[in-house]
Design a protein around this motif. Structure first.
Motif, short mmCIF file in Angstrom:
data_model
loop_
_atom_site.label_atom_id
_atom_site.label_comp_id
_atom_site.label_asym_id
_atom_site.label_seq_id
_atom_site.Cartn_x
_atom_site.Cartn_y
_atom_site.Cartn_z
N PRO A 301 1.10 -1.70 -0.02
CA PRO A 301 -0.11 0.01 0.09
C PRO A 301 1.28 1.53 0.10
N GLY A 302 0.12 2.44 -0.86
CA GLY A 302 0.99 3.42 -0.37
C GLY A 302 2.06 3.87 -1.27
N THR A 303 2.19 3.10 -2.26
CA THR A 303 3.39 3.00 -3.62
C THR A 303 3.38 4.03 -4.75
N GLU A 304 1.98 4.22 -4.90
CA GLU A 304 1.28 5.48 -5.67
C GLU A 304 2.41 6.60 -5.30
N LEU A 305 2.54 7.08 -3.97
CA LEU A 305 3.50 8.08 -3.61
C LEU A 305 5.45 7.98 -4.89
N VAL A 306 5.16 6.95 -4.99
CA VAL A 306 6.91 6.58 -4.92
C VAL A 306 7.52 7.40 -6.85
N PRO A 307 6.31 7.09 -7.18
CA PRO A 307 7.16 8.17 -8.73
C PRO A 307 7.17 9.79 -7.95
N HIS A 308 5.98 10.47 -7.91
CA HIS A 308 5.52 11.49 -6.88
C HIS A 308 6.86 12.02 -6.27
N CYS A 309 7.65 10.86 -5.18
CA CYS A 309 8.74 11.23 -4.45
C CYS A 309 10.00 11.52 -5.00
N GLY A 310 9.82 10.54 -6.62
CA GLY A 310 11.25 9.94 -6.49
C GLY A 310 12.03 9.15 -5.69
N GLY A 311 12.26 7.91 -6.81
CA GLY A 311 12.19 6.82 -5.96
C GLY A 311 12.44 4.98 -7.48
N LEU A 312 12.45 4.32 -6.49
CA LEU A 312 12.04 2.82 -7.10
C LEU A 312 11.10 1.88 -6.91
N LEU A 313 10.78 0.81 -7.13
CA LEU A 313 10.11 0.22 -7.50
C LEU A 313 10.42 -0.96 -7.31
N ILE A 314 10.87 -2.15 -6.22
CA ILE A 314 11.30 -3.64 -6.81
C ILE A 314 10.21 -4.13 -6.59
N THR A 315 10.80 -5.85 -6.36
CA THR A 315 9.97 -6.45 -6.23
C THR A 315 10.28 -7.55 -4.64
#
Length: 361
Positions: A301-315
């Motif tokens: 939950p909440g990972t929709e913030l990451v593109p706006h906040c700068g960063g990286l999504l990993i599995t």
């Protein structure tokens, strides 16, 4: 005085002995309303409340409902409903935990409007199904439900109806979190980090340590990236996590700290892990406001913030290679403006104040 400018009496009923996001939300709301000259009173317990000089009364409710305490808690409902007679009249009553919502909304709603805040996604499994009937019944007496995200509102719409739901994203006091210039950051690192971390890339997580959040993923990701890791916070999962990290000089547990903004400013990146029921994670907002790029896991939950906040999504933790961690340096500071614009405290307080005024008319 016009009704738009009148003073409200907002009474919160909330019992918790654990310092978490919902409790921080309650304290911030109480502080903000008081600063706007409203009367705010808590019946129950909330970590940080009295420390901020906010007024509190005891109501002798049992422990917060959980899988372990729920059966006994349900048996106490008639007694706890009777105890609401001790609660003073108010313009509006604010409830945020399932026990207070299910058990106390009915009697309180006969005296003043009741507003709920929902902090997370609906609880799954047998416990969630057990709560649902009582929750739906209690929702018939609630005036408004404030949801911290659209996903939370989507969960509740079939039970409550869209007309009672409003989305007010979580907010932080952005003035407390800054991305410092290089010299100030170097001084913070020298003062706050273990000496063995001074010349290292430092990842940080600052959260309540609960097994549902699976913080072992953060430890594994930090080690895979060659980063040192500061684990800030406490909770029931700390012993297990310390055992997992045993023997590694690259992981440092600080326990509870009151200087989280400075610790964030001293770090290089933030590792976020969320439980399935989490809503909008304030930890991500705080880290982004401090200039940190965020590393999070897909489907949390909440990972929709990451593109706006700068960063990286990993599995998987192993995906955070040393090269990918180093590349995050270029994203430092990229989330500051977004958090200030969308998740500032004053806009958040405006929304709550409007809800409370509309309900109390």
């Amino acid at each position: 005085m016009s009704s738009e400018l009148s003073t409200l009496t907002v009474t919160m009923v909330s019992v918790s002995d654990t310092a978490g996001g919902a409790e921080a939300h309650t304290v911030a709301l109480g502080q903000g309303l008081r600063q706007r000259d409203h009367h705010v009173l808590l019946y129950g317990r909330c970590p940080g409340w009295t420390e901020q000089g906010l007024d509190r009364r005891e109501i002798a409710l049992g422990p917060k409902w959980s899988r372990r305490t729920m059966a006994a808690g349900v048996l106490r409902v008639p007694v706890e409903r009777h105890r609401t007679r001790r609660i003073a009249d108010a313009s509006v009553y604010h409830l945020q935990f399932k026990r207070e919502q299910i058990a106390l909304t009915g009697p309180l709603s006969r005296r003043a409007p009741v507003v709920w805040t929902e902090h997370g996604r609906w609880l799954g499994g047998p416990a969630g199904r057990l709560l649902l009937t009582g929750y739906a019944r209690a929702a018939g007496n609630v005036s408004r439900v404030v949801c911290v995200s659209a996903a939370v509102a989507d969960d509740l719409a079939p039970v409550i109806g869209r007309d009672k739901l409003i989305v007010v994203p979580n907010a932080i006091d952005t003035a407390r979190y800054v991305a410092p210039p290089a010299a100030a950051r170097a001084a913070l690192r020298e003062r706050l980090l273990p000496s063995r971390f001074h010349e290292r890339r430092v990842a940080i997580l600052a959260a309540r340590l609960h097994a549902a959040k699976r913080h072992d993923r953060a430890i594994a990701a930090a080690l895979a990236s060659g980063s040192a890791l500061m684990v800030v916070g406490d909770g029931p999962d700390r012993t297990r996590l310390e055992r997992l990290a045993a023997g590694s000089a690259d992981v440092h547990f600080t326990g509870h700290r009151d200087d989280v903004p400075d610790l964030l400013a001293a770090a290089d990146l933030y590792l976020y892990c969320g439980a399935a029921t989490d809503g909008t994670p304030t930890s991500v907002l705080e880290a982004a406001a401090a200039g940190l790029p965020i590393v999070a896991f897909h489907d949390d939950p909440g990972t929709e913030l990451v593109p706006h906040c700068g960063g990286l999504l990993i599995t998987e933790p192993a995906e955070l290679s040393p090269e990918r961690a180093a590349a995050l340096d270029d994203q430092r500071g990229s989330g500051v403006a977004y958090v200030e614009r969308r998740h500032g405290r004053e806009t958040w307080l405006d929304a709550y104040e409007q809800v409370f005024r509309e309900c109390s008319r």
